[in-house]
Design a protein around this motif. Sequence first.
Motif, PDB file in Angstrom:
ATOM      1  N   HIS A  51       0.751  -1.292   0.055  1.00 46.41           N
ATOM      2  CA  HIS A  51      -0.062  -0.076   0.102  1.00 46.41           C
ATOM      3  C   HIS A  51       0.771   1.228  -0.065  1.00 46.41           C
ATOM      4  O   HIS A  51       1.823   1.317   0.720  1.00 46.41           O
ATOM      5  CB  HIS A  51      -0.935   0.122   1.390  1.00 46.41           C
ATOM      6  N   ASP A  52       0.261   2.173  -0.765  1.00 46.10           N
ATOM      7  CA  ASP A  52       1.050   3.555  -0.781  1.00 46.10           C
ATOM      8  C   ASP A  52       0.162   4.429   0.092  1.00 46.10           C
ATOM      9  O   ASP A  52      -1.006   4.468   0.059  1.00 46.10           O
ATOM     10  CB  ASP A  52       1.090   4.089  -2.193  1.00 46.10           C
ATOM     11  N   LEU A  53       0.855   5.314   1.235  1.00 49.34           N
ATOM     12  CA  LEU A  53       0.136   6.072   1.829  1.00 49.34           C
ATOM     13  C   LEU A  53       0.405   7.777   1.289  1.00 49.34           C
ATOM     14  O   LEU A  53       1.607   7.935   1.322  1.00 49.34           O
ATOM     15  CB  LEU A  53       0.647   6.015   3.048  1.00 49.34           C
ATOM     16  N   THR A  54      -0.351   8.262   1.178  1.00 49.43           N
ATOM     17  CA  THR A  54      -0.382   9.692   0.975  1.00 49.43           C
ATOM     18  C   THR A  54      -0.367  10.463   2.287  1.00 49.43           C
ATOM     19  O   THR A  54      -1.563  10.368   2.996  1.00 49.43           O
ATOM     20  CB  THR A  54      -1.568  10.465  -0.286  1.00 49.43           C
ATOM     21  N   ILE A  55       0.829  11.143   2.656  1.00 48.15           N
ATOM     22  CA  ILE A  55       0.862  11.765   3.836  1.00 48.15           C
ATOM     23  C   ILE A  55       1.100  13.303   3.636  1.00 48.15           C
ATOM     24  O   ILE A  55       2.017  13.630   2.758  1.00 48.15           O
ATOM     25  CB  ILE A  55       2.137  11.162   4.760  1.00 48.15           C
ATOM     26  N   GLN A  69       3.680  23.166   0.716  1.00 45.27           N
ATOM     27  CA  GLN A  69       3.026  21.951   1.426  1.00 45.27           C
ATOM     28  C   GLN A  69       3.551  20.874   1.147  1.00 45.27           C
ATOM     29  O   GLN A  69       4.303  20.611   0.087  1.00 45.27           O
ATOM     30  CB  GLN A  69       1.433  21.853   1.051  1.00 45.27           C
ATOM     31  N   GLY A  70       3.966  20.131   2.316  1.00 45.30           N
ATOM     32  CA  GLY A  70       4.652  19.009   2.221  1.00 45.30           C
ATOM     33  C   GLY A  70       3.689  17.759   1.804  1.00 45.30           C
ATOM     34  O   GLY A  70       2.475  17.665   2.632  1.00 45.30           O
ATOM     35  N   VAL A  71       4.126  16.673   0.923  1.00 48.09           N
ATOM     36  CA  VAL A  71       3.219  15.533   0.702  1.00 48.09           C
ATOM     37  C   VAL A  71       4.250  14.569   0.551  1.00 48.09           C
ATOM     38  O   VAL A  71       5.411  14.714  -0.205  1.00 48.09           O
ATOM     39  CB  VAL A  71       2.099  15.885  -0.651  1.00 48.09           C
ATOM     40  N   ALA A  72       4.166  13.269   0.968  1.00 44.10           N
ATOM     41  CA  ALA A  72       4.887  12.252   0.856  1.00 44.10           C
ATOM     42  C   ALA A  72       3.878  11.025   0.535  1.00 44.10           C
ATOM     43  O   ALA A  72       2.843  11.088   0.612  1.00 44.10           O
ATOM     44  CB  ALA A  72       5.463  11.870   2.334  1.00 44.10           C
ATOM     45  N   HIS A  73       4.741  10.335  -0.361  1.00 46.88           N
ATOM     46  CA  HIS A  73       4.178   9.130  -1.076  1.00 46.88           C
ATOM     47  C   HIS A  73       4.837   7.881  -0.472  1.00 46.88           C
ATOM     48  O   HIS A  73       6.212   7.934  -1.006  1.00 46.88           O
ATOM     49  CB  HIS A  73       4.109   9.103  -2.384  1.00 46.88           C
ATOM     50  N   PHE A  74       4.732   7.080   0.545  1.00 45.53           N
ATOM     51  CA  PHE A  74       5.529   5.916   0.857  1.00 45.53           C
ATOM     52  C   PHE A  74       4.956   4.414   0.798  1.00 45.53           C
ATOM     53  O   PHE A  74       3.481   4.585   0.957  1.00 45.53           O
ATOM     54  CB  PHE A  74       5.958   6.148   2.325  1.00 45.53           C
ATOM     55  N   LEU A  75       5.669   3.538   0.520  1.00 46.77           N
ATOM     56  CA  LEU A  75       5.101   2.230   0.311  1.00 46.77           C
ATOM     57  C   LEU A  75       5.329   1.396   1.569  1.00 46.77           C
ATOM     58  O   LEU A  75       6.174   1.372   2.256  1.00 46.77           O
ATOM     59  CB  LEU A  75       5.823   1.682  -0.665  1.00 46.77           C
ATOM     60  N   PHE A  76       4.319   0.464   1.758  1.00 47.85           N
ATOM     61  CA  PHE A  76       4.399  -0.261   3.149  1.00 47.85           C
ATOM     62  C   PHE A  76       3.732  -1.532   2.755  1.00 47.85           C
ATOM     63  O   PHE A  76       2.760  -1.642   2.128  1.00 47.85           O
ATOM     64  CB  PHE A  76       3.472   0.311   4.349  1.00 47.85           C
ATOM     65  N   HIS A  77       4.255  -2.672   3.492  1.00 48.14           N
ATOM     66  CA  HIS A  77       3.656  -4.011   3.352  1.00 48.14           C
ATOM     67  C   HIS A  77       2.427  -3.729   4.090  1.00 48.14           C
ATOM     68  O   HIS A  77       1.180  -4.454   3.624  1.00 48.14           O
ATOM     69  CB  HIS A  77       4.567  -4.898   3.784  1.00 48.14           C
ATOM     70  N   ASP A  78       2.192  -3.264   5.519  1.00 45.87           N
ATOM     71  CA  ASP A  78       0.982  -3.299   6.177  1.00 45.87           C
ATOM     72  C   ASP A  78       0.592  -1.556   6.044  1.00 45.87           C
ATOM     73  O   ASP A  78       1.150  -0.947   7.159  1.00 45.87           O
ATOM     74  CB  ASP A  78       1.519  -3.687   7.738  1.00 45.87           C
ATOM     75  N   GLY A  79      -0.108  -1.194   5.245  1.00 47.04           N
ATOM     76  CA  GLY A  79      -0.830  -0.156   5.294  1.00 47.04           C
ATOM     77  C   GLY A  79      -1.427   0.434   6.430  1.00 47.04           C
ATOM     78  O   GLY A  79      -1.374   1.697   6.765  1.00 47.04           O
TER      79      GLY A  79
END
Length: 131
Positions: free
Chosen positions: A2-6, A40-50
């Motif tokens: 899963h990608d989280l938009t943070i 504005q800060g925005v991050a996209h990070f990938l996680f095994h367990d979103g």
Amino acid sequence: MHDLTIALEHRPGALADMGDALGRAGVSIEGGGAFAVNGQGVAHFLFHDGAAARRALEAAGIRVLQQTEVLVQRLRQDEPGQLGKLTRRMAEAGVNIEVLYSDHEHQLILAVDDIDKGRLGSAVWERERVS
């Protein structure tokens, strides 16, 4: 995966706060990036367990804007044009790519507007690639 938009504050230490919150929760980042856009800060990070990542971030007061299941592909580095071929198949399937980046395993991560159509476009590309 899963990608989280943070959403991140655009200030020194915001990314460190995010990393600390994930570390305390024992959640590893598998890939992604962070950007400043229009102040504005925005991050996209990938996680095994979103879900675990989301819980850790929200518990630390960090806003998660979206959680998205992603497509994972490996491009052949020795063959120029792979990105164009893959993304052409996505376009032909009617898929809009929302986010694209590489993970720590040198795989291409795609967050798309329609995961089912994206899987079909990805499968067509895979069949062409191996034939």
